[in-house]
Design a protein around this motif. Structure first.
Motif, PDB file in Angstrom:
ATOM      1  N   MET A 725       0.844  -1.014   0.045  1.00 53.76           N
ATOM      2  CA  MET A 725       0.013   0.064   0.636  1.00 53.76           C
ATOM      3  C   MET A 725       0.692   1.019  -0.235  1.00 53.76           C
ATOM      4  O   MET A 725       2.071   1.141   0.698  1.00 53.76           O
ATOM      5  CB  MET A 725      -1.098   0.025   1.395  1.00 53.76           C
ATOM      6  N   PHE A 726       0.180   2.013  -0.566  1.00 55.98           N
ATOM      7  CA  PHE A 726       1.299   3.285  -0.899  1.00 55.98           C
ATOM      8  C   PHE A 726       0.386   4.677  -0.453  1.00 55.98           C
ATOM      9  O   PHE A 726      -1.098   4.771  -1.014  1.00 55.98           O
ATOM     10  CB  PHE A 726       2.479   3.635  -1.696  1.00 55.98           C
ATOM     11  N   THR A 727       0.705   5.898  -0.489  1.00 60.19           N
ATOM     12  CA  THR A 727       0.153   7.211  -0.540  1.00 60.19           C
ATOM     13  C   THR A 727       1.877   7.597  -1.472  1.00 60.19           C
ATOM     14  O   THR A 727       2.466   7.897  -0.973  1.00 60.19           O
ATOM     15  CB  THR A 727       0.550   7.603   0.772  1.00 60.19           C
ATOM     16  N   VAL A 927       1.652  -5.148  10.105  1.00 59.85           N
ATOM     17  CA  VAL A 927       0.535  -4.916  10.339  1.00 59.85           C
ATOM     18  C   VAL A 927       0.565  -3.943   8.245  1.00 59.85           C
ATOM     19  O   VAL A 927       1.274  -3.777   7.578  1.00 59.85           O
ATOM     20  CB  VAL A 927       0.457  -3.325  10.828  1.00 59.85           C
ATOM     21  N   LYS A 928      -0.282  -4.869   8.036  1.00 57.30           N
ATOM     22  CA  LYS A 928       0.033  -4.995   6.229  1.00 57.30           C
ATOM     23  C   LYS A 928      -1.906  -3.710   6.594  1.00 57.30           C
ATOM     24  O   LYS A 928      -2.540  -3.879   6.892  1.00 57.30           O
ATOM     25  CB  LYS A 928      -0.386  -6.157   5.748  1.00 57.30           C
ATOM     26  N   MET A 929      -1.217  -2.753   5.388  1.00 53.95           N
ATOM     27  CA  MET A 929      -2.421  -1.594   4.942  1.00 53.95           C
ATOM     28  C   MET A 929      -3.016  -1.865   3.723  1.00 53.95           C
ATOM     29  O   MET A 929      -2.355  -2.537   2.855  1.00 53.95           O
ATOM     30  CB  MET A 929      -1.998  -1.283   5.411  1.00 53.95           C
ATOM     31  N   THR A 970       7.872  13.368   5.686  1.00 49.02           N
ATOM     32  CA  THR A 970       7.836  12.608   8.041  1.00 49.02           C
ATOM     33  C   THR A 970       7.019  12.239   7.954  1.00 49.02           C
ATOM     34  O   THR A 970       6.595  10.935   9.343  1.00 49.02           O
ATOM     35  CB  THR A 970       9.417  13.128   8.042  1.00 49.02           C
ATOM     36  N   ILE A 972       3.933  11.298   6.192  1.00 49.47           N
ATOM     37  CA  ILE A 972       2.859  10.580   6.378  1.00 49.47           C
ATOM     38  C   ILE A 972       3.643   9.358   6.775  1.00 49.47           C
ATOM     39  O   ILE A 972       2.604   8.418   7.017  1.00 49.47           O
ATOM     40  CB  ILE A 972       2.890  10.806   4.732  1.00 49.47           C
ATOM     41  N   ALA A 973       4.611   9.879   6.313  1.00 46.53           N
ATOM     42  CA  ALA A 973       5.450   7.795   7.279  1.00 46.53           C
ATOM     43  C   ALA A 973       4.811   7.351   9.599  1.00 46.53           C
ATOM     44  O   ALA A 973       4.363   6.904   9.514  1.00 46.53           O
ATOM     45  CB  ALA A 973       7.142   7.826   7.252  1.00 46.53           C
ATOM     46  N   GLU A 974       4.467   8.591   9.918  1.00 49.60           N
ATOM     47  CA  GLU A 974       4.723   9.050  10.956  1.00 49.60           C
ATOM     48  C   GLU A 974       3.057   8.269  11.575  1.00 49.60           C
ATOM     49  O   GLU A 974       2.428   7.313  12.075  1.00 49.60           O
ATOM     50  CB  GLU A 974       4.423   9.872  11.385  1.00 49.60           C
ATOM     51  N   PHE A 976       0.885   6.444   9.452  1.00 49.71           N
ATOM     52  CA  PHE A 976       1.405   5.121   8.859  1.00 49.71           C
ATOM     53  C   PHE A 976       1.432   4.561  10.342  1.00 49.71           C
ATOM     54  O   PHE A 976       1.231   3.802  10.299  1.00 49.71           O
ATOM     55  CB  PHE A 976       2.511   4.059   7.696  1.00 49.71           C
ATOM     56  N   ALA A 977       2.947   4.779  11.154  1.00 47.74           N
ATOM     57  CA  ALA A 977       3.590   4.218  12.018  1.00 47.74           C
ATOM     58  C   ALA A 977       1.877   4.029  13.639  1.00 47.74           C
ATOM     59  O   ALA A 977       2.183   3.279  13.573  1.00 47.74           O
ATOM     60  CB  ALA A 977       4.622   4.550  12.702  1.00 47.74           C
ATOM     61  N   ARG A 980      -0.624   1.680  12.056  1.00 47.53           N
ATOM     62  CA  ARG A 980       0.200   0.213  13.022  1.00 47.53           C
ATOM     63  C   ARG A 980      -0.287   0.155  13.650  1.00 47.53           C
ATOM     64  O   ARG A 980      -0.482  -1.125  14.650  1.00 47.53           O
ATOM     65  CB  ARG A 980       1.481   0.062  11.876  1.00 47.53           C
TER      66      ARG A 980
END
Lengths: 1048, 357
Positions: A725-727, A927-929, A970, A972-974, A976-977, A980
């Motif tokens: 999955m990606f954004t 964790v898969k999204m 950063t 968006i990564a946060e 996601f984190a 999860r």
């Protein structure tokens, strides 16, 4: 005191250094719920503190449990000055309130600060004990399950689908309160985050109440949105579909919620059904209450409100009571009446679902949509957000009448959204008009397949939904009908547009692909009413052009149906952006599309003629290439002239479908589509030149890639478990102030195309793969900025055995279908004959239309015009100093059909061997999204609750964080984190139906500042390999504690 | 018209190994794009230069964000920000700590201080390794040095556990730490022909045999500092060259054993006393820190060069040193067998490793 919330703070790790002298931190934690706060001891001088606190206990109302988040603040103790905040964790405890979901929340959460981002992690344990209280359901709706998934969640079955639920709450935006001038950005951000968390909790609770009132136990397709209206406030609204769900495994036949078939006919949403025995709700109990969000003040804003509504669709056949087609059998009429009564009770027979249980969907009429332009004013009384309610109500009525005009009693795949720029707001609603099988709507029909057999629609499932639901003699719009290519018994349109997913049982030829129409229109900068009027004047043109583009592109790919159509129109100060995305397929039941023909203006001019011919050749070549690429070889080869889509030269001028081939009732099996006219584009028209260019510049995906914006791709079954999955977000600055519409279009088109190219490149290691659920969102954050955000998932599949199973089954299906009685016409008489009492709440002016005032797009007199040919200016009614302009364009109702068993899910696939995981030693749960409702190769064994999170991030050191790209990357990564981490803490290992609903970025590089708001949602689940019983990842560190005592 | 912002974030962090290597090698984004284009990656997916640039920037940003974690690799496994499958984590760490042999040759044995860091520009210019890469490598050396300095237990094991490196890489780092700590001279012109791997091998020998850790494995710095007692005892070996009888006796024993076994016998016989004096003098001087630093240069000057000018083959060296070592055991009046073996074992393998062109 119906509930006790218990929280325990275990430990922290990777904390930031707060004391420069020692390079260490003296951390402690505040745990807050409602107005109660507890603190842990200070754990001195450590970046990995072990608090191991006692259990902090909060005794609270379950209403608060639903509204409030648990707020955990980590601080650095400072003896001499104020304690410094390190960061916070908000935990939504809603999942613990439902017995079937999670029973404990336990795990490492990122400690989040709106200025610094993630700063270490904290390990927390949370439990809830609910007491059974007689008043338990008074104001709370604990126990109602929420799903973002827009289909019946896997593992459940729908005993009953109750219908549409909606709610909105409003408040002042803390960012615009006076106090914001004196508080720190951090305090302001946190106030906003907290408020939104409270508001969405409240909203969910209220929706839950409505569901209980209707006798349901769950909301599926729950879609919650924020409207940041700036000065005028903050709106949180949600829609969903109330259902009574049963666990598959339970095997019990009878639902405890027996809900009477004939509830009060007025509006089931707002009035409680007294006779539902499980529904102890008092009527209207929720108008005032103690939620902290509310503040009282009086409202009188309707009178000052200017509104212009611009519904995009008009149905010429509306209101005409065209009666039964000749073939309408008594059975069908009965069916209709049954359905009618079930649906009639609902104010809005809308469903946010996009995928349905087999046989749920009987016929599909086409896309219905409506837009309206509004001027925002201050929300004076948050307790009575009636203006906003009224706005949406208007739109929904519009949609409902559109659906009626299509001979349909329901709208599926329904969604609503807004675009706001300064004080102007475009509200949009869209869905797919449809006729549904009544058995899901009525009580006592749980025993699917036995009691209701006689009401089953006799159409074969692989094509039945494409059969027209409207009356052939009184078509709501000009359409060309032929007999279904699959069953040959009923009429189908030549093109079908829908907002739903491709039904699993549909017969499809070849593969599908993403089709996008993109459009920019400049507008003058203006204020207030003038601005609103300018926008509403532009909207129908945009709508029209977008559909023309879609049609052209569809034909260029030799396809005849669109699924998952989503049209977004976004407003900026000096332009409007329109983006329509859909997945094109070739439905076997529908006729093959005609080609595209180019016509030059002056015949005789030799140069021109050659030019036309060369373009024509390119187009023909492209069509041929696409047929090969998407493997479109219609099984029926009886049609003549498939290979030559160009009509005879003499037809070349302008072809109005109406006379060239209106379908003919005389011929029993109409195969005439073969020589159907082509789509004519005249290249003396600048718009057409543009169209041709955009047609030919759209690159098809490179080998190994497929694209779609629906859940899956027809013809691909053998997914592996590899999902990515990606954004992606891209913002373009238009440097040149004097751009024309054409160059803007080019820029916008390139932006979208380049994004896709980037995805192909980045994901090349996943080949062969399909980019599924490609969800594009456009925005105009500032003048001269265009923002496109995309969320999607790349799913890898095994190349071999791609296609088999599909062809063979197609054959069988055709034969089976012959057993059904022949029924040609959809009977719309009962639909049209419905008393209009339900419209009583709607201003008359929205319904009365004058056909005379049509606008002719001269240059576009090609076949597009049959879809959208007319713009109708409707009566302007001026009332109370406000202007209401209702304007309607065309309907795009197109229809279609096809094969079965396209579902890649139901078939056992020998997948899962290449498992992407052997993550033994890792202490972090993978964790898969995915934005889809499933993970290939796995089975969802438990839904743990909804994830609905809102974050704000701000920086005053933009350059140091790598500029605006670094900042957003950063963030968006946060996000996601954090998603999860919450899922893992609930004991889950995946998020399905994930979506990023908002990504609002504001930047000021000169001041070195930026701010971003992101809202994400999804369903936390536990899934196992299809073959296993055990959760598939190493959940050693987290999952086990879940075995502890339950939530109740 | 300009791209103001462009990001791509995967739930599972996407990292291209090739781009990672370019980043590690200190290429700028633009240079990396050129290299990738030259590598033909564009043909793979119908991409163009813009796509490549966008991808490269994304990846570079990701790596920069990860760098903080890579500096304390243990954190990478339990951080939450990036979802990276464990085998990818291993790859990231291993590559981050990998270094260029040409670079490490330049700083080997130097003090890992700010002063050395200032010289990195020169080293970069000399070796052709980019300054950015030099800095990363230097900082890695320094970071590992600082961490293991304060730890008890075996050096290689400590490095492996703290930095999650492979055994091979951990041994190389042990060598670097060992050299830096003892400040061995490796930069002299005469030593230029030696590679890092030569030195790393020697370091391994020294660590295993001459440090405190070789006899006691639970002291601080056990593998970093040479065993002082042992160095003292080495002084006793002086008797082998100062006692004329012993020297002659030793020579005749060696020559007897060697006769007829090598073409270089004549040279061996002629040079025996010189060579023996050389080796024993090295041993006896090792108590001086200064002489420890010159250990390798002494080996080259006192032993390797003379042999090389006499064209001994590596086999000759092995043969000679074996008999030289063993014959000492037969000498009646020589009482320091244990020390001799501990000394000569290392010397023999070091010289053998170092004896090449």
């Amino acid at each position: 005191m119906p509930g006790k919330l218990k929280a325990k703070i275990v430990a922290g790790r990777h904390l930031p250094v707060m004391d420069r002298a020692s390079d260490l931190t003296d951390a402690f934690v505040e745990v807050k719920f409602g107005n109660t706060t507890f603190k842990t001891d200070v754990f001195p001088k450590s970046l990995n503190p072990q608090w191991n606190s006692e259990w902090f206990k909060f005794e609270v109302d379950d209403e608060d449990l639903q509204d409030e988040p648990l707020q955990i603040t980590v601080l650095d103790h400072d003896t001499y000055s104020a304690n410094d905040a390190i960061g916070k964790v908000y935990i939504d405890i809603d999942p613990l309130l439902c017995t079937e979901a999670a029973s404990v929340i336990s795990g490492w959460f990122p400690i989040y600060d709106t200025i610094h981002g993630i700063r270490g992690e904290i390990n927390v344990l949370v439990k809830v004990e609910l007491f059974n209280d007689l008043n338990r359901f008074r104001q709370s709706s604990c126990g109602v399950k929420f799903f973002c998934t827009t289909s019946i969640p896997r593992g459940y079955r729908a005993a009953m689908v109750h219908g549409f639920v909606e709610e909105l709450v409003v408040n002042e935006d803390p960012e615009y309160q006076w106090i914001d001038r004196i508080r720190t950005p951090r305090a302001s951000n946190e106030a906003r985050q907290r408020l939104i968390s409270l508001m969405s909790g409240e909203l969910q609770r209220k929706i839950g109440l409505k569901v209980l009132e209707m006798g349901g136990n769950a909301v599926v397709g729950y879609l919650q949105c924020f409207d940041l209206e700036g000065e005028s406030g903050l709106v949180v609204r949600a829609i969903g579909t109330a259902c009574t769900l049963e666990k598959h495994s339970s095997g019990s036949l009878v639902n405890t919620h027996t809900h009477p078939n004939t509830a009060p006919a007025s509006n089931a949403c707002n009035s409680p059904s007294k006779d539902g025995k499980e529904s102890p709700l008092a009527h209207g109990c929720r108008s005032t209450h103690n939620s902290p969000v509310h503040s009282a003040c009086s409202s009188q804003r309707l009178s000052q409100n200017f509104s212009v509504s611009v519904p995009t669709l008009i149905f010429t056949g509306m209101g005409s009571g065209g009666s039964a087609g000749k073939e309408a059998g008594p059975l069908k009429t009965l069916l209709r009446q049954q359905t009618q009564t079930a649906l009639e009770q609902r104010e809005f027979p809308f469903f946010t679902l996009t995928s349905f249980p087999p046989s749920f969907l009987v016929h599909v009429g086409g896309v219905v949509s409506a837009r309206s332009v509004k001027l925002l004013d201050r929300i004076h009384n948050p307790d009575e957000p009636e203006t906003r309610d009224a706005w949406w109500e208007e739109l929904r009525q519009e949609i409902k009448s559109h659906a009626k005009a299509l001979g349909c009693h329901a709208v599926v795949g329904y969604s609503e959204n807004t675009s706001i720029c300064e004080e102007v707001c475009i509200l949009s609603a869209s869905g797919t008009a449809a006729i549904l099988n009544p058995r899901y709507m009525r009580e006592g029909c749980l025993d699917i397949g036995s009691t209701d057999q006689r009401f089953d629609d006799p159409s074969p499932p692989s094509c039945g939904f494409c059969h027209i639901p409207y009356d052939e003699l009184n078509m709501p719009f000009p359409a060309q009908l032929t007999y279904c290519y699959n069953c040959r018994r009923q009429k189908v349109p030549d093109v079908l547009f829908t907002t739903i997913n491709l039904p699993a049982e549909a017969a499809v030829t070849g593969k599908g692909c993403l089709i996008q129409a993109r459009l920019c229109r400049l507008k003058k900068k203006a204020q207030g009413e003038v601005n609103a009027t300018a926008i509403s004047n532009l909207l129908p043109f945009m709508e029209y052009e977008l559909h023309t583009q879609l049609m052209n592109k569809l034909k260029l790919r030799s396809m005849n149906a669109l699924f998952g159509l989503h049209i977004q129109i976004s407003v900026g100060e000096n332009m409007l952006l329109g983006l329509a995305s859909a997945t094109g397929v070739y439905l076997t039941a529908l006729p093959a599309p005609g080609g595209i023909q180019i016509a030059g203006k002056a015949s005789g001019d030799l140069n021109n003629e050659q030019h036309v011919q060369s373009i024509q050749k390119r187009i023909n070549d492209t069509i041929a290439k696409n047929k090969e690429l998407y493997q479109i070889n219609p099984p029926e080869l009886t049609e003549e002239g498939v290979g030559s889509p160009i009509p005879e030269p003499r037809h070349r001028s302008r072809l109005f479908r109406s006379h060239s081939e209106s379908s003919d009732e005389v011929s029993e099996l109409d195969l005439s589509h073969g020589k159907k006219d082509a789509f004519v584009l005249e290249i003396d028209d600048t718009d057409a030149v543009e169209d041709i260019h955009s047609l030919l510049t759209d690159a098809s995906p490179p080998t190994g890639f497929y694209t779609c914006n629906t859940e899956t791709m027809p013809g691909i079954y053998n997914w592996t478990t590899a999902v990515q999955m990606f954004t992606s977000v891209r913002v373009l600055r238009l440097s040149n102030a004097n751009l024309s519409n054409q160059s803007l279009n080019k820029i916008f088109t390139d932006l979208c195309e380049n994004l896709l190219k980037s995805f192909y490149f980045k994901l090349r290691s996943n080949i062969p793969c399909c980019l599924c659920h490609l969800n594009f969102t456009v925005a105009v954050p500032e003048e001269e900025l265009i923002q496109v955000s995309v969320t999607a998932v790349a799913m890898t599949f095994d190349k071999d055995q791609n296609q088999e199973g599909f062809i063979t089954k197609g054959g069988n299906e055709t034969e089976e279908q012959l057993q059904f009685p022949l029924e040609l016409c959809a009977d719309s008489s009962s639909t049209n004959a419905q008393p209009s009492s339900k419209f009583s709440g709607v201003p008359e002016n929205t319904i009365v239309s004058s056909r005379a005032a049509s606008v002719d797009y001269g240059s576009f007199a090609d076949r597009c015009s049959t879809w959208l040919e007319l713009l109708r200016l409707k009566a302007n009614t001026i009332r109370r100093g406000s202007v209401k302009t209702s304007r309607r364009t065309q309907s795009l109702a197109h229809s279609v059909s096809s094969l079965e068993h396209c579902s890649p899910l139901t078939e056992g696939r020998p997948r899962s061997l290449r498992s992407s995981r052997s993550f033994g030693g890792s202490s972090v749960t993978m964790v898969k999204m995915t934005p889809l409702s499933f993970l290939p190769g796995t089975r969802i064994i438990k839904f743990l609750g909804i994830i609905n999170m809102f974050f704000i991030r701000e920086t005053t050191s933009l350059r140091e964080e790598g500029g605006v790209s670094g900042f957003l990357h950063t963030f968006i990564a946060e996000v996601f984190a954090m998603v999860r981490a919450h899922v893992a803490a609930l004991g889950g290992n995946a998020v399905v139906s994930y979506s990023m609903k908002d990504c609002v970025l504001m930047e000021n590089p000169n001041k070195n500042q930026a701010q971003c708001l992101i809202n994400v949602s999804g369903d936390a689940v536990i899934c196992v390999r299809e073959t296993d019983q055990e959760p598939m990842t190493s959940m050693t560190n987290i999952g086990q504690t879940c075995a502890a005592d339950g939530a109740t | 018209m300009a791209v103001e912002l462009d990001v791509f974030v995967g739930n599972t962090t996407i990292m291209d190994e090739e781009v990672y290597q370019l980043w590690l090698d200190g290429y700028t984004v633009n240079d990396a794009v050129k290299v990738r284009m030259a590598g033909g990656v564009l043909d793979e997916c119908e991409a163009n230069q813009d796509v490549l640039l966008s991808d490269t920037m994304d990846q570079y940003r990701t790596f920069q964000m990860c760098e903080r974690l890579l500096q304390s690799p243990a954190k990478l496994a339990n951080q939450l920000l990036f979802q990276i499958p464990p085998h990818r984590q291993t790859m990231l760490i291993e590559r981050y700590y990998a270094f260029d042999d040409v670079f490490v040759r330049e700083v080997l044995g130097k003090k890992l201080s700010k002063g050395t860091k200032k010289d990195l520009d020169d080293i970069s210019a000399k070796t052709g390794v980019t300054l950015k890469s030099c800095r990363r490598q230097f900082d890695n050396f320094k970071r590992v040095f600082k961490v293991v300095e304060e730890l008890k237990g075996p050096l290689v094991e400590n490095i492996r556990q703290h930095f999650l490196l492979s055994d091979k890489l951990a041994r190389d780092y042990a060598a670097i730490v060992f050299f830096a700590n003892n400040r061995f001279e490796t930069g002299k012109k005469k030593l230029q022909y030696l590679t890092f791997q030569d030195f790393a091998f020697c370091a391994g020998q020294l660590i295993n045999n001459w440090t405190v850790g070789a006899v006691d494995n639970m002291v601080e710095d056990m593998d970093v500092d040479l065993d002082k007692e042992f160095l003292q005892e080495l002084k006793e070996l002086k008797i082998l060259i100062t006692d004329k009888d012993l020297l002659d006796q030793h020579k005749s024993l060696v020559c007897t054993a060697l006769r007829g076994k090598t073409k270089a016998f004549a040279e061996m016989e002629a040079n025996f006393k010189n060579l023996s004096r050389g080796l024993v003098n090295i041993a006896t001087k090792l108590t001086n820190t200064k002489d420890v630093r010159d250990f390798f240069i002494d080996l080259v000057e006192k032993f390797i060069e003379p042999c090389r000018s006499d064209r001994w083959t590596p086999a000759d060296i092995k043969l000679y040193l074996t008999h030289y070592t063993n014959s000492a055991h037969i000498l009646d009046s020589f009482k320091h067998q244990a020390v001799w073996d501990r000394y000569m074992g290392v010397i023999k393998s070091c010289i053998y490793k170092m004896y090449h062109d």
